[in-house]
Design an enzyme around this catalytic site. Structure first.
Site, PDB file in Angstrom:
ATOM      1  N   SER A   1      15.326  56.276  -6.885  1.00 47.29           N
ATOM      2  CA  SER A   1      16.559  55.573  -6.536  1.00 47.29           C
ATOM      3  C   SER A   1      16.237  54.124  -6.186  1.00 47.29           C
ATOM      4  O   SER A   1      15.422  53.857  -5.293  1.00 47.29           O
ATOM      5  CB  SER A   1      17.233  56.246  -5.340  1.00 47.29           C
ATOM      6  OG  SER A   1      18.211  55.378  -4.804  1.00 47.29           O
TER       7      SER A   1
ATOM      8  N   HIS B   1      17.840  56.249 -10.834  1.00 56.05           N
ATOM      9  CA  HIS B   1      19.022  56.672 -10.070  1.00 56.05           C
ATOM     10  C   HIS B   1      19.670  55.439  -9.445  1.00 56.05           C
ATOM     11  O   HIS B   1      19.032  54.713  -8.682  1.00 56.05           O
ATOM     12  CB  HIS B   1      18.583  57.673  -9.005  1.00 56.05           C
ATOM     13  CG  HIS B   1      19.700  58.289  -8.224  1.00 56.05           C
ATOM     14  ND1 HIS B   1      20.409  59.387  -8.656  1.00 56.05           N
ATOM     15  CD2 HIS B   1      20.208  57.973  -7.011  1.00 56.05           C
ATOM     16  CE1 HIS B   1      21.310  59.721  -7.745  1.00 56.05           C
ATOM     17  NE2 HIS B   1      21.215  58.881  -6.727  1.00 56.05           N
TER      18      HIS B   1
ATOM     19  N   ASP C   1      22.707  54.064  -7.129  1.00 50.96           N
ATOM     20  CA  ASP C   1      23.689  54.483  -6.127  1.00 50.96           C
ATOM     21  C   ASP C   1      24.801  53.455  -6.005  1.00 50.96           C
ATOM     22  O   ASP C   1      24.590  52.348  -5.507  1.00 50.96           O
ATOM     23  CB  ASP C   1      22.992  54.663  -4.771  1.00 50.96           C
ATOM     24  CG  ASP C   1      22.089  55.878  -4.752  1.00 50.96           C
ATOM     25  OD1 ASP C   1      22.603  56.992  -4.986  1.00 50.96           O
ATOM     26  OD2 ASP C   1      20.877  55.722  -4.522  1.00 50.96           O
TER      27      ASP C   1
ATOM     28  N   MET D   1      28.147  52.504  -4.185  1.00 50.68           N
ATOM     29  CA  MET D   1      28.877  52.833  -2.947  1.00 50.68           C
ATOM     30  C   MET D   1      29.962  51.790  -2.719  1.00 50.68           C
ATOM     31  O   MET D   1      29.740  50.594  -2.937  1.00 50.68           O
ATOM     32  CB  MET D   1      27.912  52.834  -1.758  1.00 50.68           C
ATOM     33  CG  MET D   1      26.718  53.759  -1.912  1.00 50.68           C
ATOM     34  SD  MET D   1      25.769  53.832  -0.381  1.00 50.68           S
ATOM     35  CE  MET D   1      24.291  54.681  -0.946  1.00 50.68           C
TER      36      MET D   1
ATOM     37  N   HIS E   1      25.014  57.464  -9.723  1.00 51.02           N
ATOM     38  CA  HIS E   1      25.589  58.319  -8.670  1.00 51.02           C
ATOM     39  C   HIS E   1      26.720  57.552  -8.009  1.00 51.02           C
ATOM     40  O   HIS E   1      26.476  56.605  -7.252  1.00 51.02           O
ATOM     41  CB  HIS E   1      24.468  58.674  -7.669  1.00 51.02           C
ATOM     42  CG  HIS E   1      24.932  59.496  -6.505  1.00 51.02           C
ATOM     43  ND1 HIS E   1      24.149  59.700  -5.387  1.00 51.02           N
ATOM     44  CD2 HIS E   1      26.087  60.183  -6.272  1.00 51.02           C
ATOM     45  CE1 HIS E   1      24.800  60.471  -4.529  1.00 51.02           C
ATOM     46  NE2 HIS E   1      25.980  60.769  -5.032  1.00 51.02           N
TER      47      HIS E   1
ATOM     48  N   MET F   1      29.368  57.038  -5.399  1.00 51.13           N
ATOM     49  CA  MET F   1      29.876  57.410  -4.077  1.00 51.13           C
ATOM     50  C   MET F   1      31.073  56.514  -3.806  1.00 51.13           C
ATOM     51  O   MET F   1      31.039  55.610  -2.964  1.00 51.13           O
ATOM     52  CB  MET F   1      28.767  57.249  -3.021  1.00 51.13           C
ATOM     53  CG  MET F   1      27.741  58.375  -3.106  1.00 51.13           C
ATOM     54  SD  MET F   1      26.183  57.940  -2.329  1.00 51.13           S
ATOM     55  CE  MET F   1      25.438  57.032  -3.669  1.00 51.13           C
TER      56      MET F   1
ATOM     57  N   MET G   1      23.819  67.353  -2.409  1.00 48.58           N
ATOM     58  CA  MET G   1      23.331  66.316  -1.479  1.00 48.58           C
ATOM     59  C   MET G   1      22.564  66.989  -0.339  1.00 48.58           C
ATOM     60  O   MET G   1      23.053  67.933   0.281  1.00 48.58           O
ATOM     61  CB  MET G   1      24.499  65.506  -0.896  1.00 48.58           C
ATOM     62  CG  MET G   1      25.192  64.562  -1.866  1.00 48.58           C
ATOM     63  SD  MET G   1      24.123  63.339  -2.650  1.00 48.58           S
ATOM     64  CE  MET G   1      23.483  62.426  -1.237  1.00 48.58           C
TER      65      MET G   1
ATOM     66  N   PHE H   1      23.162  56.346   2.850  1.00 46.36           N
ATOM     67  CA  PHE H   1      21.985  55.557   3.224  1.00 46.36           C
ATOM     68  C   PHE H   1      20.705  56.239   2.750  1.00 46.36           C
ATOM     69  O   PHE H   1      20.624  57.470   2.733  1.00 46.36           O
ATOM     70  CB  PHE H   1      21.931  55.374   4.742  1.00 46.36           C
ATOM     71  CG  PHE H   1      23.122  54.638   5.278  1.00 46.36           C
ATOM     72  CD1 PHE H   1      23.170  53.240   5.264  1.00 46.36           C
ATOM     73  CD2 PHE H   1      24.233  55.335   5.741  1.00 46.36           C
ATOM     74  CE1 PHE H   1      24.291  52.563   5.726  1.00 46.36           C
ATOM     75  CE2 PHE H   1      25.363  54.653   6.201  1.00 46.36           C
ATOM     76  CZ  PHE H   1      25.382  53.270   6.198  1.00 46.36           C
ATOM     77  N   GLY H   2      19.710  55.417   2.417  1.00 47.80           N
ATOM     78  CA  GLY H   2      18.387  55.937   2.113  1.00 47.80           C
ATOM     79  C   GLY H   2      17.621  56.212   3.398  1.00 47.80           C
ATOM     80  O   GLY H   2      18.065  55.849   4.497  1.00 47.80           O
TER      81      GLY H   2
ATOM     82  N   ASP I   1      19.312  65.176  -3.759  1.00 46.47           N
ATOM     83  CA  ASP I   1      19.267  63.742  -3.436  1.00 46.47           C
ATOM     84  C   ASP I   1      19.343  63.587  -1.921  1.00 46.47           C
ATOM     85  O   ASP I   1      20.320  64.008  -1.297  1.00 46.47           O
ATOM     86  CB  ASP I   1      20.460  63.053  -4.111  1.00 46.47           C
ATOM     87  CG  ASP I   1      20.506  61.553  -3.876  1.00 46.47           C
ATOM     88  OD1 ASP I   1      19.553  60.996  -3.298  1.00 46.47           O
ATOM     89  OD2 ASP I   1      21.521  60.938  -4.280  1.00 46.47           O
TER      90      ASP I   1
ATOM     91  N   GLY J   1      14.175  57.922  -3.210  1.00 45.89           N
ATOM     92  CA  GLY J   1      14.299  56.492  -2.984  1.00 45.89           C
ATOM     93  C   GLY J   1      13.115  55.966  -2.215  1.00 45.89           C
ATOM     94  O   GLY J   1      12.174  55.388  -2.783  1.00 45.89           O
ATOM     95  N   SER J   2      13.124  56.182  -0.914  1.00 46.30           N
ATOM     96  CA  SER J   2      12.054  55.621  -0.090  1.00 46.30           C
ATOM     97  C   SER J   2      10.682  56.205  -0.450  1.00 46.30           C
ATOM     98  O   SER J   2       9.680  55.503  -0.367  1.00 46.30           O
ATOM     99  CB  SER J   2      12.374  55.820   1.402  1.00 46.30           C
ATOM    100  OG  SER J   2      12.865  57.099   1.648  1.00 46.30           O
TER     101      SER J   2
HETATM  102  C1  DX5 Z   1      21.963  58.299  -0.376  1.00 47.56           C
HETATM  103  C2  DX5 Z   1      21.702  58.081  -1.827  1.00 47.56           C
HETATM  104  C3  DX5 Z   1      20.317  58.378  -2.246  1.00 47.56           C
HETATM  105  C4  DX5 Z   1      19.253  57.569  -1.566  1.00 47.56           C
HETATM  106  C5  DX5 Z   1      18.133  58.526  -1.274  1.00 47.56           C
HETATM  107  O1  DX5 Z   1      23.316  58.448  -0.137  1.00 47.56           O
HETATM  108  O2  DX5 Z   1      22.562  58.859  -2.629  1.00 47.56           O
HETATM  109  O3  DX5 Z   1      20.148  58.337  -3.654  1.00 47.56           O
HETATM  110  O4  DX5 Z   1      18.745  56.511  -2.324  1.00 47.56           O
HETATM  111  O5  DX5 Z   1      17.175  57.877  -0.513  1.00 47.56           O
HETATM  112  P1  DX5 Z   1      15.944  58.672   0.102  1.00 47.56           P
HETATM  113  O6  DX5 Z   1      15.185  59.280  -1.028  1.00 47.56           O
HETATM  114  O7  DX5 Z   1      15.192  57.598   0.828  1.00 47.56           O
HETATM  115  O8  DX5 Z   1      16.512  59.712   1.040  1.00 47.56           O
HETATM  116 ZN    ZN Z   2      22.066  58.980  -4.789  1.00 48.02          ZN
END
Ligand code: DX5
Ligand code: ZN
Length: 216
Positions: A7, A30, A32, A34, A63, A65, A134, A140-141, A172, A194-195
């Protein structure tokens, strides 16, 4: 088939082209989206996703949101995304959204928040190519994986198998070296990270490590 989707939410947004070039072994990117309504956070929209499409040859896993998926989702398919995921909580007519996505050449995917039960939506599955469970509250990541989602992942896997195993089960949120095996054992096959990828010194090594662990 195990798929790792980094992500870019955790990437450097001022240098997206460079960041995309750091993950050549990813199965998809990926993205995101938002809107500050469906989730409290605000990221990017159509113009930036179009620019990302032009900046990489990797498939895009978008994705959404965002509220009013019915209105906005098809445009993300039209720009050449490989898959577009809408939230069931944000779609008035999910079957129609899925059909619109497919008619624009994308795989149709539907996501559900942790508090949304799977069972009432099982009849939609035949319209879908991927189901996103989810494993954090979206927005948030860097949040922690919710172990209490493991039974839901297993139920999604069973539902997919009942339909011939055609539907990918994506997770995710909080996927890293510690959690990916549990998600894989429960039945997930497509992993957003992501992270765990972009906070690593070597994103490619992070992808390889996750892939190895998920394959166990
Ligand atoms: C959160 C996003 C994710 C996010 C995941 O709402 O949909 O895709 O990037 O980040 P990590 O892998 O750091 O939890
Ligand atoms: Zn996502």
């Amino acid at each position: 088939m195990t798929a790792i989707h980094p992500s870019i939410l955790s990437a450097d947004f001022a240098n997206l082209a460079t960041e995309l070039s750091r993950i050549p072994s990813a199965d998809a990117v990926h993205v995101d989206v938002m809107d500050n309504h469906f989730v409290p956070n605000l990221t990017l929209g159509l113009p930036v996703v179009k620019a990302i499409r032009a900046a990489t040859s990797l498939p895009l896993d978008v994705h959404l949101m965002i509220d009013d998926a019915d209105r906005w989702a098809p445009a993300y398919a039209e720009l050449g995304s490989e898959s577009v995921t809408f939230h069931v909580e944000a779609a008035a007519r999910p079957v129609q959204v899925a059909r619109d996505l497919r008619s624009h050449g994308a795989r149709a995917a539907m996501a559900m928040k942790p508090g949304t039960p799977l069972e009432p939506h099982l009849s939609l599955l035949s319209e879908l190519d991927m189901l996103l469970i989810m494993t954090v509250e979206p927005g948030f990541g860097g949040q922690s994986f919710m172990d209490e989602m493991l039974p839901k992942i297993a139920a999604a896997r069973k539902a997919s198998e009942d339909l011939g195993g055609r539907i990918a089960v994506q997770v995710d949120g909080g996927i890293n070296r510690e959690t990916i095996m549990r998600a894989a054992e429960a039945g997930a096959d497509t992993f957003v990270a992501g992270s765990a990828v972009y906070s690593a010194d070597d994103p490619e090594a992070a992808i390889a490590g996750l892939r190895r662990l998920a394959g166990c």
